[in-house]
Write a protein that holds these residues in place. Sequence first.
Motif, short mmCIF file in Angstrom:
data_model
loop_
_atom_site.label_atom_id
_atom_site.label_comp_id
_atom_site.label_asym_id
_atom_site.label_seq_id
_atom_site.Cartn_x
_atom_site.Cartn_y
_atom_site.Cartn_z
N VAL A 162 0.84 -1.16 0.41
CA VAL A 162 0.21 -0.16 -0.08
C VAL A 162 0.74 0.65 -0.13
O VAL A 162 0.34 2.88 -0.40
N SER A 163 1.87 1.49 1.11
CA SER A 163 2.52 2.59 1.05
C SER A 163 3.24 2.73 -0.15
O SER A 163 3.83 3.94 -0.85
N GLN A 164 3.77 1.72 -1.46
CA GLN A 164 4.40 2.27 -2.66
C GLN A 164 3.37 2.61 -3.57
O GLN A 164 3.11 3.41 -4.75
N ILE A 165 1.61 3.13 -3.88
CA ILE A 165 0.30 3.17 -4.17
C ILE A 165 1.15 4.30 -4.88
O ILE A 165 1.21 4.90 -6.13
N PRO A 166 1.04 6.01 -4.59
CA PRO A 166 1.61 7.42 -4.34
C PRO A 166 2.60 7.29 -6.08
O PRO A 166 2.84 7.56 -6.48
N HIS A 167 3.68 6.82 -5.44
CA HIS A 167 5.07 6.22 -5.97
C HIS A 167 4.82 5.79 -7.83
O HIS A 167 4.78 6.40 -8.27
N PHE A 168 4.01 5.01 -7.46
CA PHE A 168 3.99 3.69 -8.64
C PHE A 168 2.47 4.75 -9.39
O PHE A 168 3.33 5.02 -11.14
N ILE A 169 1.97 5.22 -9.21
CA ILE A 169 1.11 6.22 -10.11
C ILE A 169 1.77 7.35 -10.27
O ILE A 169 1.76 7.73 -11.83
N ALA A 170 2.92 7.89 -9.68
CA ALA A 170 3.60 9.21 -9.91
C ALA A 170 4.16 8.68 -11.18
O ALA A 170 4.91 9.19 -12.46
N LEU A 171 5.07 7.45 -11.22
CA LEU A 171 6.45 7.35 -12.01
C LEU A 171 5.56 6.33 -13.27
O LEU A 171 6.03 6.78 -14.42
N THR A 172 4.81 5.57 -12.74
CA THR A 172 4.24 5.25 -14.67
C THR A 172 3.30 6.00 -15.54
O THR A 172 3.30 5.78 -16.48
N ASP A 173 2.38 6.87 -14.53
CA ASP A 173 1.66 7.84 -15.49
C ASP A 173 2.59 8.68 -16.69
O ASP A 173 2.43 8.95 -17.53
N THR A 174 3.98 9.13 -16.18
CA THR A 174 5.12 10.05 -16.38
C THR A 174 5.75 8.79 -17.66
O THR A 174 5.17 9.55 -18.50
N GLN A 175 5.82 7.90 -17.58
CA GLN A 175 6.34 6.85 -18.06
C GLN A 175 5.07 7.13 -19.37
O GLN A 175 5.67 6.86 -20.63
N LEU A 176 4.21 6.48 -19.55
CA LEU A 176 3.06 6.09 -20.45
C LEU A 176 2.39 7.54 -20.75
O LEU A 176 2.17 7.58 -22.33
N GLU A 177 2.32 9.13 -20.14
CA GLU A 177 2.30 9.83 -20.75
C GLU A 177 3.98 10.28 -21.51
O GLU A 177 3.34 10.95 -23.27
N THR A 178 4.80 9.66 -20.86
CA THR A 178 5.84 10.01 -22.32
C THR A 178 5.68 9.05 -23.62
O THR A 178 5.97 9.54 -24.99
N ALA A 179 5.72 8.25 -23.42
CA ALA A 179 5.58 7.01 -25.10
C ALA A 179 4.19 7.09 -25.04
O ALA A 179 4.50 7.74 -26.48
N PHE A 180 3.38 7.69 -24.64
CA PHE A 180 1.65 7.92 -25.52
C PHE A 180 1.33 8.64 -25.28
O PHE A 180 0.01 9.00 -24.39
N PRO A 181 1.61 10.13 -25.86
CA PRO A 181 1.38 11.85 -25.60
C PRO A 181 -0.62 11.84 -25.23
O PRO A 181 -0.67 11.08 -26.73
N GLY A 182 -1.41 12.09 -24.65
CA GLY A 182 -2.46 12.17 -24.13
C GLY A 182 -3.60 10.99 -24.19
O GLY A 182 -4.62 11.22 -23.67
N CYS A 183 -2.43 9.65 -23.60
CA CYS A 183 -3.37 8.38 -22.97
C CYS A 183 -4.22 9.23 -21.99
O CYS A 183 -3.83 9.55 -21.14
N GLN A 184 -5.26 8.58 -22.09
CA GLN A 184 -5.77 8.34 -20.67
C GLN A 184 -6.07 7.79 -19.85
O GLN A 184 -6.42 6.46 -19.95
N LEU A 185 -5.74 7.75 -18.03
CA LEU A 185 -5.59 6.93 -17.65
C LEU A 185 -6.80 6.38 -16.36
O LEU A 185 -7.38 7.99 -15.82
N VAL A 186 -7.35 5.87 -16.61
CA VAL A 186 -8.54 4.90 -15.52
C VAL A 186 -8.12 4.67 -14.48
O VAL A 186 -7.99 3.29 -14.82
#
Length: 469
Positions: free
Chosen positions: A353-377
């Motif tokens: 549970v303690s890693q959830i914010p870190h996971f979201i920040a890390l993965t959101d950034t990686q996806l937005e870089t690789a697939f600009p504009g992708c929408q995260l649900v």
Amino acid sequence: MSAVFLASSVQITGPGFVLTDETAQQPYLLDWRKRYLGKALAVLLPGSREEVAALVRLCAEHGIACVPQGGNTGLVMGSVPDQSGTAVVISLKRLNRILAVDIENNTITVEAGCLLADIQAAAEQHQRLFPLSLASEGSCTIGGNLSTNAGGTAVLRYGNTRELCLGLEVVTASGNIWNGLRGLRKDNTGYDLRDLYIGAEGTLGIITAAVLKLFPEPKAKITAFAALETAEAALSLLSLAQASLGPTLTGFELISAFSLQLVLKHFPKLKNPFERNFPYYALLEISDHETESHAIDLMEKMLETAMQNASILNAVCATSISQSKSLWHLRENISAAQAAEGMNIKHDISLPVSQIPHFIALTDTQLETAFPGCQLVCFGHMGDGNLHYNVSAPSTSGDVEFIKNQEAINRIVHDSVNSLGGSISAEHGLGMLKREEIKLYKSSLELSLMQAIKMALDPQNLMNPGKLI
Ligand code: FAD
């Protein structure tokens, strides 16, 4: 050969319960997401455990693979057959009786095809709670819940389906009936066969009945919806809620702004609890054994503290059952709203549970870089570290084209999960969808031990082959 098999199947089940017609078979062959249509030699609908056992023996004799099926609501293509047309689906839906309720032992014994909602209702008739709760509870069966070790919205307090099961009855791959229907909370008499069949996704045998734990029915359930600036704030709120509410906290769900936006778009009767939008929301539920006013008091005090320490920006507390249901509908309809919006790439992941914010920040950034504009649900059972982290196409491009990036997107998400010590399947299982993917993340030793179990219990590889392993 298949004519002999089909005629023998009819002798076992009686006429009308061996479906060979394509239209009649269709609901059993199409997966819930409507992305995969399998083929079957027949769909078999046994009416008792003896009929299940006789059908499995017949399959073994003819070398025919069988796919156990409950409500067919699974999300990983585990309950539908492959394209070969050589397997049979064995549907458990006619095994739907509540067999016994033992009030003093706090247990209920049910057949595997019972709908989850019917078990909850049967428990309620005896002023007891069966706490497993999923958005698919009106269509999924306890056999499917056990076979996927389903999670849902109350894991935080009561655990997964595994924790809610005391005993099982199973038809083994050779067609024998193992009666392990024990209502014991302590039983250290060797290898735990029950726990092997739970979560096995029908690859080791067919569950035909189970003894499940019941709990005292809470006197009051109170739901609140809180607005948050960040995922870190959700973690602070969870810690505060756990510290101040203790075991009364039974649900803690995270909902991202875009998830709520989709629900409000596709379910216009549902209302945003706030006048403006916020980046994240948390849905909290407490179950109290004193009184409703005691529960409201507990929740409100906790929310006041959260407001003072700025964990939350706003909150509403439901004061009636209908208000509470409306708040839950905002959460429960996210999957349906996403389906209405178009195809997306789903992930069912868990993390400390303690890693959830870190996971979201890390993965959101990686996806937005690789697939600009992708929408995260991004939403899910944050209280037990489980997120549904789904990726949709940018508003400017089509979903069919975007879905072609599934492999690359899975790699980003699952590598990120793995790097933080998480799992690529928290509660849905592996099925066909993640059978290859898991090989990238489980050690070869763990995979070979699993293979050895499969070989020992299903040497002919006829139980749901091609799934999980
Ligand atoms: P099926 O889909 O029929 O089968 C699932 C797997 O179990 C298959 O591998 C099948 O072969 C096997 N199986 C089924 N019955 C038996 C049996 N008697 N013996 C042996 N093997 C069997 N899941 C969660 O964990 N948490 C959630 O919050 C959640 N929410 C959902 C919300 C929606 C809207 C939907 C559509 C699904 C959701 N799910 C969730 C997934 C799904 O509902 C669960 O996995 C459920 O437990 C599957 O039950 P089922 O009876 O539909 O099983």
